[in-house]
Design an enzyme around this catalytic site. Structure first.
Site, PDB file in Angstrom:
ATOM      1  N   LYS A 222     -17.286   3.942  10.039  1.00  0.00           N
ATOM      2  CA  LYS A 222     -17.459   2.667   9.323  1.00  0.00           C
ATOM      3  C   LYS A 222     -16.541   2.605   8.098  1.00  0.00           C
ATOM      4  O   LYS A 222     -15.858   1.599   7.867  1.00  0.00           O
ATOM      5  CB  LYS A 222     -18.922   2.506   8.898  1.00  0.00           C
ATOM      6  CG  LYS A 222     -19.910   2.506  10.063  1.00  0.00           C
ATOM      7  CD  LYS A 222     -21.321   2.288   9.621  1.00  0.00           C
ATOM      8  CE  LYS A 222     -21.892   3.478   8.892  1.00  0.00           C
ATOM      9  NZ  LYS A 222     -22.050   4.664   9.733  1.00  0.00           N
ATOM     10  N   THR A 223     -16.513   3.659   7.309  1.00  0.00           N
ATOM     11  CA  THR A 223     -15.646   3.693   6.121  1.00  0.00           C
ATOM     12  C   THR A 223     -14.177   3.652   6.518  1.00  0.00           C
ATOM     13  O   THR A 223     -13.365   2.958   5.892  1.00  0.00           O
ATOM     14  CB  THR A 223     -15.934   4.958   5.299  1.00  0.00           C
ATOM     15  OG1 THR A 223     -17.323   5.000   4.959  1.00  0.00           O
ATOM     16  CG2 THR A 223     -15.105   4.980   4.026  1.00  0.00           C
TER      17      THR A 223
ATOM     18  N   HIS B 176     -35.379  31.307  32.587  1.00  0.00           N
ATOM     19  CA  HIS B 176     -35.686  30.025  31.932  1.00  0.00           C
ATOM     20  C   HIS B 176     -34.484  29.073  32.027  1.00  0.00           C
ATOM     21  O   HIS B 176     -34.624  27.915  32.455  1.00  0.00           O
ATOM     22  CB  HIS B 176     -36.061  30.284  30.469  1.00  0.00           C
ATOM     23  CG  HIS B 176     -36.368  29.038  29.692  1.00  0.00           C
ATOM     24  ND1 HIS B 176     -37.659  28.663  29.390  1.00  0.00           N
ATOM     25  CD2 HIS B 176     -35.557  28.076  29.153  1.00  0.00           C
ATOM     26  CE1 HIS B 176     -37.624  27.522  28.707  1.00  0.00           C
ATOM     27  NE2 HIS B 176     -36.363  27.159  28.547  1.00  0.00           N
ATOM     28  N   GLU B 177     -33.312  29.568  31.647  1.00  0.00           N
ATOM     29  CA  GLU B 177     -32.116  28.719  31.690  1.00  0.00           C
ATOM     30  C   GLU B 177     -31.707  28.409  33.122  1.00  0.00           C
ATOM     31  O   GLU B 177     -31.223  27.314  33.425  1.00  0.00           O
ATOM     32  CB  GLU B 177     -30.961  29.398  30.941  1.00  0.00           C
ATOM     33  CG  GLU B 177     -31.235  29.695  29.466  1.00  0.00           C
ATOM     34  CD  GLU B 177     -31.594  28.447  28.678  1.00  0.00           C
ATOM     35  OE1 GLU B 177     -31.166  27.343  29.064  1.00  0.00           O
ATOM     36  OE2 GLU B 177     -32.306  28.574  27.670  1.00  0.00           O
TER      37      GLU B 177
ATOM     38  N   PRO C  94     -24.607   4.697  13.517  1.00  0.00           N
ATOM     39  CA  PRO C  94     -24.983   6.076  13.197  1.00  0.00           C
ATOM     40  C   PRO C  94     -23.960   6.738  12.274  1.00  0.00           C
ATOM     41  O   PRO C  94     -22.810   6.292  12.179  1.00  0.00           O
ATOM     42  CB  PRO C  94     -25.014   6.760  14.577  1.00  0.00           C
ATOM     43  CG  PRO C  94     -25.092   5.653  15.565  1.00  0.00           C
ATOM     44  CD  PRO C  94     -24.398   4.486  14.956  1.00  0.00           C
ATOM     45  N   PRO C  95     -24.349   7.810  11.593  1.00  0.00           N
ATOM     46  CA  PRO C  95     -23.390   8.512  10.720  1.00  0.00           C
ATOM     47  C   PRO C  95     -22.217   9.070  11.518  1.00  0.00           C
ATOM     48  O   PRO C  95     -22.375   9.546  12.648  1.00  0.00           O
ATOM     49  CB  PRO C  95     -24.231   9.652  10.120  1.00  0.00           C
ATOM     50  CG  PRO C  95     -25.651   9.215  10.266  1.00  0.00           C
ATOM     51  CD  PRO C  95     -25.705   8.392  11.505  1.00  0.00           C
ATOM     52  N   GLY C  96     -21.031   8.997  10.931  1.00  0.00           N
ATOM     53  CA  GLY C  96     -19.849   9.600  11.541  1.00  0.00           C
ATOM     54  C   GLY C  96     -19.129   8.735  12.553  1.00  0.00           C
ATOM     55  O   GLY C  96     -18.208   9.211  13.224  1.00  0.00           O
ATOM     56  N   THR C  97     -19.513   7.462  12.686  1.00  0.00           N
ATOM     57  CA  THR C  97     -18.876   6.611  13.698  1.00  0.00           C
ATOM     58  C   THR C  97     -17.625   5.915  13.177  1.00  0.00           C
ATOM     59  O   THR C  97     -16.972   5.200  13.931  1.00  0.00           O
ATOM     60  CB  THR C  97     -19.874   5.564  14.220  1.00  0.00           C
ATOM     61  OG1 THR C  97     -20.485   4.902  13.107  1.00  0.00           O
ATOM     62  CG2 THR C  97     -20.949   6.217  15.065  1.00  0.00           C
TER      63      THR C  97
END
Length: 677
Positions: free
Chosen positions: A209-210, A425-426, A204-207
């Protein structure tokens, strides 16, 4: 000033210089040019100031200035050289003693000076034209040769190391062989081993890799070529292929090295997919990349590392052995990985002593490394904004909410009815989380609007599971239904606020039926999972199941949703008191934490007896400290009264001691009397 800026200004400077020269030469036309007869007729009446006579062989060149009213005017005239004219000119200029006469020999006049006067303007104009023409060529034809050059950036000394990459220990182990090979390839060749030519990092993006690819180059201490997949493809067919060839040529010159291609799916998409047969330029670029990686020649010492978050769209020829031999999946970090990532990014942050990075990691499931770095950065920004010297836990708590949902919209005001509706609701979500066994743990509930949401529950898994079960998914859907059910039970009406909850619940139910086989239809996958990656992929092919099965799928999805809805309704109706207690406190406080919710369940109020006791002790200590400060200040302001008080205290102490002594003596006498009796 930058040299490039100076060069870009040169054409303008030349144009301005030419205009100045033209104006200068144009001003020369103001000089009065007499012919011989005209000068002879008017010379007696002119008042000369300065005269230069150039004595030629046949002609006398006369130039100078004369007074013309209030102004001075230049003149020039050519006079035939005769003895009479020489005598006449000498007498003419000697009449006025103010006239300055210079006699020049025409034969001694500089040839260079004459040449420059006559040719220099044309030289300047020609030079300017040539310069401008060369500049135009440099911007066009010359750059045409550079258009096909590789745009890969080369970095010789990478400072990133494995210690800067956290949360991916297994991935580091996978790439260590590449580092060993780049450092000492002979060990592998002697054993007959072939190191992987390429590694594909998927995740996924941001993990990270670069960052991991940079760390490999940093650990191996080799040059690092980095380029994006989109930098290859251009409008002109063949440009990308030429850039691939040039990139590998440069890489061979710097071998051993690492070539990193980010977002390789931009150039490595499957060939022939799409309406019209695909893209010729992209496909030629991909073909050249395939040849360079495992074609006729060998690229010794070059390791290709590519990164993508869409491996499903890549061409099969790119993924085969001999090209990208190894595929490394860089997943989202677990709790331990998140803790390690937070430690890396917290190195240069000024954190308060009470901040626990471990608890922060526990509260951020599903966050990537980039998200965690953003949380700490947002916390630092909030601390600076509030002019604090340290980052507090409140800053990081707000930063998590900002990363997940966006900034709080405090200016958005609810009506009283809307506020109660959102609060219940919450609170409905919170009650399901508290009372359902497999539900996620409630960390925080708020009715402050953020992003598109009117409020939200921060819920984290009790334990992070690698393979969730059917019961886990059913509990998630039940929790999502809690808000809508609470509205229906308490107000006998429903609002549009549950739209996102319904969307998430439906998505989970569809996946349970179509992909995971968690329904009465059995363990059959009715979803091929590929999706329409390109327009035209699987174009015209129908679904892989009949219309009857589609009807059954819809029935199963509805059955799951209804079953979870009924379970949520039963839990809400059985715990109305808890629902009301949480909702009313939400209306009052707007945000309550998991600790406060537990106190509501246990003691019926937001604070526990221990907390109230500690609060009361802190209040008493504060009052005592205030009294001591006031007393000290009073004593400092009134020293006489202090001395009197001290004297009084001493007298009282003496009287007390005397009374004690008398009492002891009397007691001795009494004891003695009793013993005698």
């Amino acid at each position: 000033m930058n040299n490039k800026k100076v060069i870009s200004l040169l054409p303008y400077i030349l144009v301005i210089s030419i205009m100045v020269l033209l104006i200068t030469f144009g001003n020369g036309s103001n000089t009065k040019e007499f012919n011989y007869n005209e000068f002879a007729a008017q010379a007696e009446n002119l008042s000369f100031k300065e005269v230069n006579m150039s004595m030629g062989t046949t002609v006398i060149g006369v130039r100078g200035t004369y007074q013309n009213g209030d102004s001075t005017k230049s003149f020039t005239v050519s006079v035939p050289r005769t003895d009479d004219n020489v005598k006449w000119l000498s007498e003419l200029f000697e009449k006025n003693k103010k006239t300055k006469v210079n006699v020049l020999d025409a034969n001694k006049e500089s040839v260079l000076e004459v040449f420059l006067k006559s040719v220099l303007p044309f030289l300047i104009l020609g030079g300017a034209a040539i310069f401008l023409f060369s500049r135009m060529n440099a911007g066009g034809n010359n750059k045409a040769f550079e258009f096909s050059k590789s745009r890969a950036k080369i970095e010789s000394s990478i400072k990133v190391r494995f210690k800067d990459v956290a949360g991916c220990d297994e991935e580091k182990e996978e790439v260590k062989e590449i580092i060993d090979y780049l450092k000492d390839p002979k060990r592998f060749t002697d054993m007959g081993a072939r190191i992987p030519k390429g590694m594909l990092m998927v995740g996924p993006p941001g993990t990270g890799k670069t960052l991991l690819a940079k760390a490999v180059a940093g650990e191996a201490d080799v040059p690092f070529f980095s380029i994006s997949g989109s930098d290859f493809v251009e409008m002109f067919v063949g440009t990308g292929a030429s850039r691939v060839r040039d990139m590998f040529k440069k890489a061979q010159q710097h071998a051993p090295c690492i070539v990193f291609i980010d977002e390789i799916d931009a150039v490595g998409r499957q060939r022939g997919a799409g309406m019209g047969g695909g893209n010729d330029e992209r496909e030629q670029t991909l073909n050249q990349l395939l040849v360079e990686m495992d074609g006729m020649g060998e690229n010794k010492g070059i390791v290709i590392i590519a990164a993508t978050n869409r491996p499903d769209v890549l061409d099969p020829a790119l993924l085969r052995s001999g090209r990208f031999d190894r595929q490394i999946t860089v997943n989202l970090p677990d709790k331990k990985g998140r803790y390690e990532i937070l430690k890396v990014h917290a190195r240069n942050k000024k954190l308060a002593k009470d901040i626990s990075l471990e608890s922060l990691a526990k509260r951020t499931p599903g966050f990537s490394g980039a998200d965690l770095e953003n949380v700490l950065n947002e916390g630092a920004i909030l601390a600076v904004r509030d002019k604090r010297k340290m980052i507090t836990m409140e800053d990081l708590d707000e930063a998590i909410d900002r990363v997940m949902m966006g900034p709080a919209k405090k200016s958005k005001k609810y009506t009283e009815k809307e506020k109660r509706l959102v609060a219940y609701h919450e609170a409905g979500h919170a009650v399901i989380g508290l009372k359902l066994e497999d539900a996620d743990k409630v960390e925080k509930v708020t009715i402050i609007p953020r992003g598109e949401a009117g409020g939200y529950n921060l819920m984290t898994p009790k334990e992070e599971k690698l393979f969730p079960t059917k019961a886990d998914f059913m509990s998630q859907i039940t929790g999502l239904m809690g808000g809508r059910v609470a509205e229906e039970v308490m107000f006998n009406e429903i609002s549009a606020g549950a739209s996102n909850d319904i969307q998430k619940a439906t998505k989970i139910a569809k996946a349970m039926v179509r992909s995971w086989g968690m329904s009465s239809l059995g363990p059959i996958q009715y979803d091929d999972g590929t999706g329409n990656v390109f327009l035209g992929r699987d174009y015209g092919s129908g679904s892989n199941y009949s219309g009857e099965i589609a009807y059954e799928i819809d029935k199963e999805i509805r059955k799951i949703i209804n079953e979870c809805y009924d379970q949520a309704k039963k839990l809400i109706e059985d715990n109305k008191d808890l629902l009301t207690l949480i909702a009313e406190n939400l209306i009052e406080e707007e945000t309550i934490t998991s600790e406060q919710i537990n106190n509501l369940m246990t003691y019926g109020k937001l604070t526990s007896p221990e907390q109230e006791q500690r609060k009361e002790q802190a209040r008493i200590e504060a009052e005592r400290e205030e009294e001591r400060s006031a007393q000290a200040q009073a004593e400092a302001e009134n020293p006489t009264q202090e001395a009197e008080d001290n004297e009084t205290s001493l007298k009282r102490e003496e009287e007390k001691q005397k009374a004690q002594k008398s009492f002891e003596e009397a007691l001795k006498e009494l004891t003695k009397h009793d013993s005698e009796e």
